[in-house]
Design an enzyme around this catalytic site. Structure first.
Site, PDB file in Angstrom:
ATOM      1  N   ALA A 197      -1.480  -4.741   3.339  1.00  0.00           N
ATOM      2  CA  ALA A 197      -0.192  -4.723   4.032  1.00  0.00           C
ATOM      3  C   ALA A 197       0.736  -3.757   3.338  1.00  0.00           C
ATOM      4  CB  ALA A 197       0.419  -6.118   4.025  1.00  0.00           C
ATOM      5  N   GLY A 238       2.734   6.241 -13.801  1.00  0.00           N
ATOM      6  CA  GLY A 238       2.035   7.126 -12.865  1.00  0.00           C
ATOM      7  C   GLY A 238       1.083   6.321 -12.005  1.00  0.00           C
ATOM      8  N   THR A 253       3.874  -4.417  -5.351  1.00  0.00           N
ATOM      9  CA  THR A 253       5.264  -4.167  -4.951  1.00  0.00           C
ATOM     10  C   THR A 253       6.139  -4.422  -6.172  1.00  0.00           C
ATOM     11  OG1 THR A 253       5.830  -6.466  -4.431  1.00  0.00           O
ATOM     12  CG2 THR A 253       4.705  -5.211  -2.720  1.00  0.00           C
ATOM     13  N   LEU A 291      -2.576   1.141 -19.711  1.00  0.00           N
ATOM     14  CA  LEU A 291      -2.935   0.982 -21.130  1.00  0.00           C
ATOM     15  C   LEU A 291      -3.272  -0.473 -21.448  1.00  0.00           C
ATOM     16  CD1 LEU A 291      -0.151   3.102 -22.908  1.00  0.00           C
ATOM     17  CD2 LEU A 291      -2.518   3.762 -22.443  1.00  0.00           C
ATOM     18  N   LYS A 301       9.655  -5.729 -20.277  1.00  0.00           N
ATOM     19  CA  LYS A 301       8.323  -5.510 -20.854  1.00  0.00           C
ATOM     20  C   LYS A 301       8.203  -6.141 -22.230  1.00  0.00           C
ATOM     21  CE  LYS A 301       7.443  -1.289 -18.259  1.00  0.00           C
ATOM     22  NZ  LYS A 301       7.524   0.160 -18.278  1.00  0.00           N
ATOM     23  N   GLY A 306       7.849  10.282  -9.226  1.00  0.00           N
ATOM     24  CA  GLY A 306       7.260   8.932  -9.171  1.00  0.00           C
ATOM     25  C   GLY A 306       7.223   8.192 -10.496  1.00  0.00           C
ATOM     26  N   VAL A 331       0.855  -1.182   0.000  1.00  0.00           N
ATOM     27  CA  VAL A 331       0.000   0.000   0.000  1.00  0.00           C
ATOM     28  C   VAL A 331       0.897   1.239   0.000  1.00  0.00           C
ATOM     29  CG1 VAL A 331      -1.899   1.181   1.118  1.00  0.00           C
ATOM     30  CG2 VAL A 331      -1.764  -1.296   1.221  1.00  0.00           C
TER      31      VAL A 331
END
Ligand code: ADP
Ligand code: ASP
Ligand code: MG
Length: 815
Positions: free
Chosen positions: A505, A797, A555, A613, A682, A664, A473
């Site tokens: 958590a 983001g 995470t 996306l 990716k 970020g 979180v």
């Protein structure tokens, strides 16, 4: 004339007794009423507890006695506030008898069924006495009749059989002569022909009322209790359960036999024989409609399943052996043995091969059953024709009930697929020939989940509850929680999906709430949280055993992704933005997909590529619909895009990277982005989704970083080397500028090969104007040969990543 029965809770407090009195008062305006009452709620158990303590010479029995006495005296004081001395004295006098009975038990050390009946009879005798006195004090036309003088049984103490003919005659004679408008009788209690006290079995007050209703052939029997009817499932275990409007006698019998305690099973028989309808009503909510049980069957009912019910404490016994087929009268001997011991068989299945017979009984009978059966078949067992009986415990039976089920196809299919989807192991199955009941034996620990998921499947087709467990979180997690909170109402109403976050958590703490964490103030849930630990988190998810559970990994931690397989093996879906699992060893990636498939669950990670996306989804759809992808060209790093869009004449490289991290857009360790490894991962994932069995080493990665950057030992060290090598980056920038190009970090997949690297993109190319943190993917396929299918938009983001995760969660809900 009407017969009403009031259960333990209905007479369990002064305010409830006041409700009872006003119901009776109102009913008596239309003619004579007969009210059968239970003991004050919990008193039967307390009387038994006192008796059992006394025979163990435990002085604590005196405390229980005092407690029982106080409950009753307090009731009198509350119900009749003044001039109550005579009544209290009379009650205390009756309690002297109870006291000496308990003292006797203390000396004797033995509680026989006969004495036990005498003991528990106090409960009903006392409650009926108090209620009558109270009504009398309020000037109602009331009389109390002791049912022990009417209901005559055999001497089967504890669960005696009623001598019906004699009993009916007694009842008819008494009520013929009785002139009172209201008659109060204790339920449950009776006597045998010798005048010894007996009882009709736990819950037996319903039976008393039913016998009286049948003997007098009244128009209706009303059972007043603490719930508004017979529910689609036990309302204490299934929150969404609703009262059933109408049931046939057979359905009611099946439901109550299979554990719907609201009606004591034998109750139905006398009124069924006399064709007297039963109405189940709520004493605390007298205006609720309740459930009507009668011989009417409503043909137009939409749902053929009327209720779901269960019985706990089941032992499953299996008798098997190669020699069973040939043994004549085998079943007869087996069931005769059980009948001789008065062991009730709740459930039977026999494989058509006749090699095994399996049946369910109350766990309390299992030891005796094992002994007597092994004795009966001793000879066959020594000859090894039969194996000693196998006893399994810790089980429950769950059953779907409905007269009309036989006219519909696929009900059992839906039942078992629902159980399967929720990882509930079915140990045995039985379907009555009447098809009014389909039952399954499952582990007792799965009962709540099974009831709720079946209830959802058969009664709440409209809403599906998703139980979400979030690890991580942080930035994205917070956004996700906010989005879920914001959309909750809409999803419930429009998509019929009820998303609840049950566990969450961060790296320090974890917190759970069975009912769903209050999302308006979720940060405060962490105030009482325990220390975070992945294994305990997993164990808690399993222990909660909720339907449609979804584990969400937000995470970038391999230790978290190591747990996916455990979740999937328990049919718990996994949604991840962590891309370690999908970009690690191919075997891991494949294994997780296979697990999701074999455990009928989902493993979704749309956010692994391009955040929110729909890139993976688009590729999956192309492949699934038979298109062939010839090449993929993509800019997949929001962070690198951000960096190269901001780096230029007026900035230095070091500060630009710092800013990207601050805003970020990078991984916690920016080297993962800058080295190109994140982009390589990716494109690897896209290659795999396209069917390629590739490893990360197969992706060509020409880094634009210097050796010093790449070999830095920490994030701080890395930033230092960026400063030192500023001229290197300026040089890269200058070259692109001179060529009138933009710098883009590009991933390509073609002819089964993939590579990533920094490229100079000329004006006019679709990548040239890519702004800020945007991503773009171009799919060239057989169906899109010249003009590629393009997906483009913000690819990094917290908000968009959270919405990608949310979309995966909803996708599971729609499955
Ligand atoms: P009483 O004391 O009035 O006889 P019981 O406790 O014997 O009441 O029975 C009512 C209880 O039965 C309810 O409070 C509920 O917990 C339980 N119950 C179990 N299954 C069902 C069901 N399908 N519908 C309604 N109640 C049920
Ligand atoms: N008091 C008895 C019991 O608790 C009978 C009843 O309430 O129906 O079982
Ligand atoms: Mg009851």
């Amino acid at each position: 004339m009407k017969v009403l029965k009031f259960g333990g809770t209905s007479v369990g407090s002064a305010s409830n007794i006041n409700n009872v009195i006003s119901i009776l008062d109102k009913k008596s305006k239309d003619g004579k009423v007969i009210a059968v009452v239970s003991a004050v709620g919990g008193i039967t158990d307390k009387l038994l507890a006192a008796g059992n303590l006394a025979i163990k010479k435990d002085e604590a029995y005196k405390d229980v006695f005092t407690e029982i006495q106080n409950v009753h005296v307090t009731l009198v004081k509350q119900l009749i506030p003044s001039e109550n001395e005579a009544i209290i004295a009379a009650i205390e006098n009756k309690f002297k008898d109870l006291k000496s009975l308990l003292e006797g038990l203390y000396l004797l050390n033995e509680l026989t069924p006969k004495i036990s009946d005498k003991l528990v009879s106090f409960g009903e005798l006392m409650s009926s006495y108090i209620i009558t006195k109270c009504m009398f004090a309020r000037s109602l036309d009331v009389v109390r009749k002791n049912s022990q003088e009417l209901i005559i049984t055999n001497s089967n103490y504890g669960d005696a059989d009623v001598e019906l003919t004699l009993t009916e005659k007694n009842i008819q004679t008494y009520f013929k002569a009785s002139e009172s408008l209201i008659t109060i009788l204790p339920g449950f209690v009776a006597k045998n022909q010798d005048g010894e006290e007996t009882t009709l079995g736990r819950g037996g007050s319903d039976f008393t009322a039913s016998i009286i209703a049948a003997a007098l052939n009244v128009e209706i029997l009303e059972i007043w209790t603490d719930v508004s009817g017979m529910y689609t499932a036990n309302p204490k275990l299934v929150k969404q359960a609703v009262p059933i409007e109408q049931l046939s006698f057979q359905e009611a019998m099946e439901l109550s036999h299979f554990g719907a305690k609201v009606l004591y099973p034998p109750t139905v028989q006398p009124v069924l024989d006399a064709n007297i309808p039963i109405l189940i009503k709520n004493t605390m909510q007298p205006n609720d409609a309740g459930t009507k049980i009668s011989d009417e069957t409503k043909a137009s009912i939409k749902n053929p399943v009327k209720g779901i019910t269960h019985i706990n404490d089941i032992a499953l016994l299996t008798l098997q052996g190669p020699g069973m087929v040939g043994i004549p009268g085998f079943s007869k001997r087996l069931f005769e043995t059980l009948a001789n011991e008065k062991i009730n068989v709740i459930f039977i299945t026999q494989a058509s091969s006749e090699h095994a017979i399996c049946f369910g009984i109350d766990i309390r009978d299992s030891q005796t059953a094992q002994n007597v059966i092994d004795k009966t078949f001793e000879y066959e067992i020594t000859l090894k024709k039969i194996e000693p009986i196998l006893v399994e415990t810790g089980l429950s039976i769950i059953a779907l009930i409905g007269d009309n089920m036989k006219n519909y196809q696929g009900i059992s299919g839906r039942m078992f697929s629902t159980l399967g989807k929720n990882n509930i192991n079915v140990r045995a199955i039985a379907q009555g020939a009447s098809e009014r009941n389909i039952s399954a034996v499952i582990d007792e620990s799965d009962i709540k989940k099974a009831l709720n998921s079946l209830h959802e499947r058969f009664f709440e087709v409209q809403t599906k509850q998703l139980n979400v467990f979030i690890v991580g979180v942080g930035n994205v997690g917070e956004r996700l929680i906010d989005q879920i909170e914001q959309q909750h109402g809409f999803l419930k109403e429009k998509l019929k999906i009820d998303v609840r976050i049950v566990g969450m958590a961060n790296s320090r703490k974890m917190v759970f709430n069975n009912e769903g964490i209050d999302l308006e103030n979720w940060p405060s849930a962490f105030d009482f949280a325990e220390q975070s630990n992945l294994e305990r988190f997993f164990n808690k998810v399993i222990e909660l055993n909720l339907r449609n559970s979804i584990f969400v990994d937000i995470t970038a931690d391999e230790k978290v992704s190591d747990w996916y397989a455990h979740y999937l093996r328990n049919s718990i879906a996994v949604v991840a933005c962590n891309k370690i699992a999908c970009s690690g060893a191919y075997d891991t990636y494949e294994n997780l997909h296979n697990l999701a498939l074999s455990y009928n669950t989902a493993f979704l990670y749309e956010t692994n590529v391009g955040a929110g996306l729909p890139i993976i989804n688009t590729l999956n759809n192309l492949v699934a619909s038979g298109d062939k992808v010839t090449s993929i060209q993509a800019v997949l790093s929001g962070s690198l895009n951000f960096v190269f869009n901001h780096f230029g004449d007026h900035t230095n490289f070091h500060d630009t990277v710092k800013r990207a991290q601050f805003e970020g857009y990078t991984e916690p360790d920016p080297r993962i982005d800058l080295s190109g490894i994140d982009v390589a991962r990716k494109i690897l994932i896209l290659a795999r989704e396209n069917g390629g069995k590739m490893e990360i080493e197969d992706i060509e990665n020409e880094s634009f970083l210097t050796t010093a950057n790449l070999e830095s030992s920490s994030v701080d060290d890395f930033y230092d080397t960026l400063k030192e090598d500023e001229s290197h980056f300026q040089h890269i920038y200058a070259s692109a500028k001179a060529n009138n190009c933009q710098l883009k970090y590009v991933a390509e997949f073609k002819d089964g090969k993939a590579k990533v690297g920094l490229r100079e993109i000329p004006e006019g190319h679709p990548f040239y104007n890519l702004e800020g943190k945007d991503n773009i993917v171009m799919f060239y396929t057989e169906r899109y040969p010249e003009q590629p299918l393009i997906v483009k938009g913000a690819g990094a983001g917290a908000d968009v990543t959270a919405s990608g995760l949310f979309a995966d969660i909803i996708k599971i809900g729609n499955k």
